[in-house]
Design a protein around this motif. Sequence first.
Motif, PDB file in Angstrom:
ATOM      1  N   LEU A 210      17.461 -10.524 -39.924  1.00  0.00           N
ATOM      2  CA  LEU A 210      17.834 -10.682 -38.526  1.00  0.00           C
ATOM      3  C   LEU A 210      16.603 -10.833 -37.630  1.00  0.00           C
ATOM      4  O   LEU A 210      16.589 -11.653 -36.712  1.00  0.00           O
ATOM      5  N   ALA A 211      15.575 -10.058 -37.904  1.00  0.00           N
ATOM      6  CA  ALA A 211      14.339 -10.167 -37.126  1.00  0.00           C
ATOM      7  C   ALA A 211      13.693 -11.536 -37.335  1.00  0.00           C
ATOM      8  O   ALA A 211      13.212 -12.168 -36.391  1.00  0.00           O
TER       9      ALA A 211
ATOM     10  N   VAL B  11      13.007 -14.374 -34.408  1.00  0.00           N
ATOM     11  CA  VAL B  11      11.687 -14.973 -34.182  1.00  0.00           C
ATOM     12  C   VAL B  11      11.772 -16.489 -34.304  1.00  0.00           C
ATOM     13  O   VAL B  11      11.198 -17.225 -33.495  1.00  0.00           O
ATOM     14  N   ALA B  12      12.498 -16.991 -35.297  1.00  0.00           N
ATOM     15  CA  ALA B  12      12.638 -18.436 -35.478  1.00  0.00           C
ATOM     16  C   ALA B  12      13.330 -19.069 -34.276  1.00  0.00           C
ATOM     17  O   ALA B  12      12.911 -20.137 -33.800  1.00  0.00           O
ATOM     18  N   LEU B  13      14.382 -18.436 -33.762  1.00  0.00           N
ATOM     19  CA  LEU B  13      15.068 -18.966 -32.589  1.00  0.00           C
ATOM     20  C   LEU B  13      14.166 -18.953 -31.356  1.00  0.00           C
ATOM     21  O   LEU B  13      14.159 -19.903 -30.568  1.00  0.00           O
TER      22      LEU B  13
ATOM     23  N   ASN C 255      11.585 -21.747 -31.680  1.00  0.00           N
ATOM     24  CA  ASN C 255      12.225 -23.044 -31.483  1.00  0.00           C
ATOM     25  C   ASN C 255      12.464 -23.304 -29.995  1.00  0.00           C
ATOM     26  O   ASN C 255      12.211 -24.398 -29.498  1.00  0.00           O
ATOM     27  N   ALA C 256      12.944 -22.311 -29.261  1.00  0.00           N
ATOM     28  CA  ALA C 256      13.170 -22.461 -27.826  1.00  0.00           C
ATOM     29  C   ALA C 256      11.852 -22.683 -27.097  1.00  0.00           C
ATOM     30  O   ALA C 256      11.765 -23.495 -26.174  1.00  0.00           O
ATOM     31  N   PHE C 257      10.810 -21.986 -27.492  1.00  0.00           N
ATOM     32  CA  PHE C 257       9.494 -22.153 -26.880  1.00  0.00           C
ATOM     33  C   PHE C 257       8.974 -23.561 -27.098  1.00  0.00           C
ATOM     34  O   PHE C 257       8.454 -24.195 -26.192  1.00  0.00           O
ATOM     35  N   GLN C 258       9.123 -24.081 -28.304  1.00  0.00           N
ATOM     36  CA  GLN C 258       8.618 -25.412 -28.617  1.00  0.00           C
ATOM     37  C   GLN C 258       9.360 -26.487 -27.836  1.00  0.00           C
ATOM     38  O   GLN C 258       8.775 -27.459 -27.395  1.00  0.00           O
ATOM     39  N   GLN C 259      10.658 -26.321 -27.622  1.00  0.00           N
ATOM     40  CA  GLN C 259      11.424 -27.299 -26.866  1.00  0.00           C
ATOM     41  C   GLN C 259      11.030 -27.316 -25.398  1.00  0.00           C
ATOM     42  O   GLN C 259      11.135 -28.338 -24.734  1.00  0.00           O
ATOM     43  N   ASN C 260      10.581 -26.192 -24.858  1.00  0.00           N
ATOM     44  CA  ASN C 260      10.207 -26.112 -23.451  1.00  0.00           C
ATOM     45  C   ASN C 260       8.712 -26.291 -23.228  1.00  0.00           C
ATOM     46  O   ASN C 260       8.260 -26.197 -22.099  1.00  0.00           O
ATOM     47  N   LEU C 261       7.964 -26.543 -24.261  1.00  0.00           N
ATOM     48  CA  LEU C 261       6.526 -26.683 -24.158  1.00  0.00           C
ATOM     49  C   LEU C 261       6.181 -28.022 -23.521  1.00  0.00           C
ATOM     50  O   LEU C 261       6.670 -29.064 -23.940  1.00  0.00           O
ATOM     51  N   VAL C 262       5.368 -27.989 -22.490  1.00  0.00           N
ATOM     52  CA  VAL C 262       4.937 -29.198 -21.811  1.00  0.00           C
ATOM     53  C   VAL C 262       3.413 -29.224 -21.836  1.00  0.00           C
ATOM     54  O   VAL C 262       2.763 -28.283 -21.398  1.00  0.00           O
ATOM     55  N   PHE C 263       2.851 -30.297 -22.353  1.00  0.00           N
ATOM     56  CA  PHE C 263       1.408 -30.395 -22.471  1.00  0.00           C
ATOM     57  C   PHE C 263       0.786 -30.879 -21.172  1.00  0.00           C
ATOM     58  O   PHE C 263       1.349 -31.699 -20.470  1.00  0.00           O
ATOM     59  N   TYR C 264      -0.382 -30.389 -20.872  1.00  0.00           N
ATOM     60  CA  TYR C 264      -1.146 -30.784 -19.701  1.00  0.00           C
ATOM     61  C   TYR C 264      -2.126 -31.867 -20.132  1.00  0.00           C
ATOM     62  O   TYR C 264      -2.946 -31.645 -21.016  1.00  0.00           O
TER      63      TYR C 264
END
Length: 141
Positions: A17-18, A22-24, A27-36
């Motif tokens: 479960l942990a 962490v995987a979820l 994944n959410a962080f990577q989808q919202n990542l915007v490069f400068y």
Amino acid sequence: MSPRQRRFAIWAAVLMLAGAAVALALNAFQQNLVFYLTPSELSARPQADNNALRIGGYVQPGSLQREADSLAVRFVLADADHTLVVHYRGVLPDLFTEGKGAIVQGRLAADGSLQAQEVLAKHDENYTPPGLAPANPASAP
């Protein structure tokens, strides 16, 4: 099932479960990542995808154009070597001026310009809000 096997099963379930949590989160962080990127870095990319981009540069003096009776503006972001035309519809930040730094977030259009959804104005560490006298008069512009 012995107590030892039951404890092992509980620990295995907790770890799974942990790991899933962490995987979820990643994944959410990577989808919202915007490069400068700078305009030069953007022009060096082989082909831009349709992901959200964050571009930083200086607003080229004389490039700010406002549409009459509209919130639509057009300006050019520049760095040392390249420029990028930006189209934005909305209220610009108070600190946004020509010749100063800005960060825009949006998507590239087919013509190579950036359709911005957000415009942020940058200021240096010596910024003093309008109407406030600087603490050190010698540092005033």
